[in-house]
Design an enzyme around this catalytic site. Structure first.
Site, PDB file in Angstrom:
ATOM      1  N   ARG A 192      -0.774  18.432  -0.605  1.00 39.13           N
ATOM      2  CA  ARG A 192      -2.101  18.954  -0.962  1.00 39.13           C
ATOM      3  C   ARG A 192      -2.082  19.790  -2.241  1.00 39.13           C
ATOM      4  NH1 ARG A 192      -5.854  15.845   1.388  1.00 39.13           N
ATOM      5  NH2 ARG A 192      -5.712  15.807   3.650  1.00 39.13           N
ATOM      6  N   ALA A 217      -1.031   1.298  -3.212  1.00 40.02           N
ATOM      7  CA  ALA A 217      -0.889   2.223  -2.085  1.00 40.02           C
ATOM      8  C   ALA A 217       0.304   1.775  -1.251  1.00 40.02           C
ATOM      9  CB  ALA A 217      -2.160   2.217  -1.237  1.00 40.02           C
ATOM     10  N   THR A 218       1.286   2.640  -1.114  1.00 38.93           N
ATOM     11  CA  THR A 218       2.512   2.280  -0.399  1.00 38.93           C
ATOM     12  C   THR A 218       2.497   2.726   1.059  1.00 38.93           C
ATOM     13  OG1 THR A 218       3.559   4.338  -1.118  1.00 38.93           O
ATOM     14  CG2 THR A 218       3.875   2.399  -2.513  1.00 38.93           C
ATOM     15  N   ALA A 264      -1.622   0.419   6.340  1.00 39.25           N
ATOM     16  CA  ALA A 264      -2.664   0.794   7.301  1.00 39.25           C
ATOM     17  C   ALA A 264      -2.020   1.391   8.526  1.00 39.25           C
ATOM     18  CB  ALA A 264      -3.427  -0.472   7.696  1.00 39.25           C
ATOM     19  N   HIS A 279      -9.397   8.844  -0.598  1.00 35.03           N
ATOM     20  CA  HIS A 279      -8.781   8.403  -1.853  1.00 35.03           C
ATOM     21  C   HIS A 279      -9.590   7.282  -2.473  1.00 35.03           C
ATOM     22  CE1 HIS A 279      -4.580  10.190  -2.257  1.00 35.03           C
ATOM     23  NE2 HIS A 279      -5.105  10.818  -1.230  1.00 35.03           N
ATOM     24  N   ARG A 320     -13.040   8.309  -4.226  1.00 34.34           N
ATOM     25  CA  ARG A 320     -13.041   9.036  -5.494  1.00 34.34           C
ATOM     26  C   ARG A 320     -12.501   8.198  -6.657  1.00 34.34           C
ATOM     27  NH1 ARG A 320      -8.194  13.033  -3.682  1.00 34.34           N
ATOM     28  NH2 ARG A 320      -6.425  11.921  -4.626  1.00 34.34           N
ATOM     29  N   GLU A 348      -2.030  -2.897  -1.364  1.00 41.59           N
ATOM     30  CA  GLU A 348      -1.272  -2.147  -0.365  1.00 41.59           C
ATOM     31  C   GLU A 348       0.063  -2.856  -0.156  1.00 41.59           C
ATOM     32  OE1 GLU A 348      -3.611  -1.628   3.144  1.00 41.59           O
ATOM     33  OE2 GLU A 348      -5.066  -0.305   2.151  1.00 41.59           O
TER      34      GLU A 348
END
Length: 422
Positions: free
Chosen positions: A253, A274-275, A278, A292, A295, A304
């Site tokens: 964060r 994106a690694t 799901a 994510h 935005r 993915e």
């Protein structure tokens, strides 16, 4: 074509009146900016702001030769007094072309928000595009085709989509900090190219002035100049050197993903890798992923996957953003059984070294713009388990190896990026 920036700030200026924020508190002296106004060859005034005549005098110019005063956006508050001798200020209907006695050609460009942009072509053919605060050209194509300009071919106008791509503008003057997507769309349309001088204006208190502003603009391939600066449109100017490979690291964060996304917001067609995958039955993870996605610009594509090597090997465009290496490492350790001490000692360690070596090699040989996100996991409490310590150690090794291959390395702490390299 000579362009004098009488002001470079937001409509309320910088600092904003009576604003107590940290950016306004530090925007003093040379960091202060008046509302944006442009004087083109002493003949065209783009946006009329308070004190325009005095600002021109301070820059060594006069407004007596101005033949046209054009406004780009609605002005709040009382009307600005028109200096003596200037023609009446007004906005031009979208698409309308004005040919001035000075030889300049001005065309009104439609925006996707209230306001009007102006394309100015000098008698010598140099082309400038000026956009209002918070505005981006409407109806831009995503590839070769029409530019915002109207009829004609060559430097002075756009061509039809059936013809070759038109030449990019010599200079873009726009709200880069407020609408980086406008710059991305112009790049996708071919209106902004590698040689286009991108100058940021309408600068407000959303970005801390000084070094942080310069850093963010450089990441977008843009620059800012002080009020009163005179530029020559079409003159060679060194474009900010964009790093091909950037590593963004930080704690949980810390804002590292947001910083990575912001670095590519001014570029079109970004491939977001994106690694994490799901995670069925995990609503909190789905909420993170949704936040994510929401935005990110709508023009970005998402893949993915943890198969990063072939993606990094792709030539040229589009830029790639990988978020994140720590989740990639988790998958890699899963695949080699690294969590089990027996499997780790029986070939798992060697197998992981091979996989990480392939990834580092792919980063080294990458020819496209790559931004990678990772976690700093070695600054907290020592993990209580052997597998936790193993992950911490391997992530530290991977981060160090990838950082060694990147021209730019950032550490994000409490949302504040600190440059470690580049």
């Amino acid at each position: 074509m000579e362009l004098t920036l009488l002001g470079t700030g937001a409509p309320d200026g910088l600092p904003r009146p009576h604003c107590p924020c940290a950016a306004c508190a530090t925007a003093r002296g040379p960091l202060a900016r008046a509302a944006t106004a442009l004087l083109v060859d002493g003949a065209v005034l783009l946006d009329l702001t308070p004190g325009a005549a005095l600002a021109a005098a301070r820059a060594g110019h006069s407004l007596t030769g101005v033949r046209q005063v054009l406004l780009t956006h609605p002005h709040d508050g009382p009307a600005v007094e028109l200096p003596a001798g200037l023609p009446t200020a007004g906005r031009v209907a979208d698409g309308r072309v004005l040919t001035l006695i000075s030889g300049h050609r001005v065309q009104a460009v439609p925006m996707d928000s209230p306001g009007t942009g102006y394309e100015v072509t000098a008698p010598g053919g140099e082309r400038l595009l000026y956009l209002p605060p918070g505005g981006a050209p409407a109806g831009l194509p995503t590839g070769n085709g029409d530019l915002p300009g109207g009829g004609g071919t060559g430097r002075g106008g756009a061509r039809s989509a059936r013809d070759a791509a038109p030449a990019p503008y010599d200079m873009l003057v726009a709200d880069v900090t407020g609408r980086p997507d406008a710059l991305a769309r112009l790049r996708a349309a071919g209106a902004v190219g590698p040689t286009t001088d991108v100058v940021a204006v309408h600068i407000g208190h959303e970005v801390p002035p000084g070094a942080e502003l310069d850093r963010r603009l450089a990441a977008a391939g843009a620059r800012a100049v002080p009020d009163g600066t005179t530029l020559t449109v079409g003159e060679y100017h060194a474009v900010p050197d964009l790093p091909r490979r950037t590593l963004v690291t930080g704690g949980a964060r810390s804002g590292k993903s947001f910083e990575a996304e912001r670095r590519l917001a001014a570029f079109p067609g970004v491939l977001y890798v994106a690694t994490g995958g799901a995670r069925d039955g995990d609503p909190e993870w789905r909420a993170r992923v949704a936040a994510h996605r929401d935005r990110r610009p709508g023009s970005w594509r998402t893949a993915e996957t943890c198969d990063l090597v072939p993606l990094l090997a792709g030539e040229g465009r589009p830029p790639v953003l990988v978020d994140c290496l720590s989740l990639w490492l988790t998958d890699a350790m899963d695949r080699v059984g690294a969590w089990d001490d027996a499997a780790w000692g029986a070939g798992g360690e060697e197998a992981l070294r091979e996989r990480t070596g392939e990834l580092v090699g792919a980063v080294r040989s990458a020819r496209r713009t790559v931004v990678l996100v990772t976690n700093e996991a070695g600054s907290g409490v020592v993990p209580a388990t052997a597998s936790g310590r193993r992950f911490r150690d391997e992530l530290g090794r991977l981060n160090a190896a990838v950082a060694a291959e990147c021209e730019h390395v950032l550490l994000v702490v409490a949302g504040q990026p600190l440059t470690l390299r580049g």
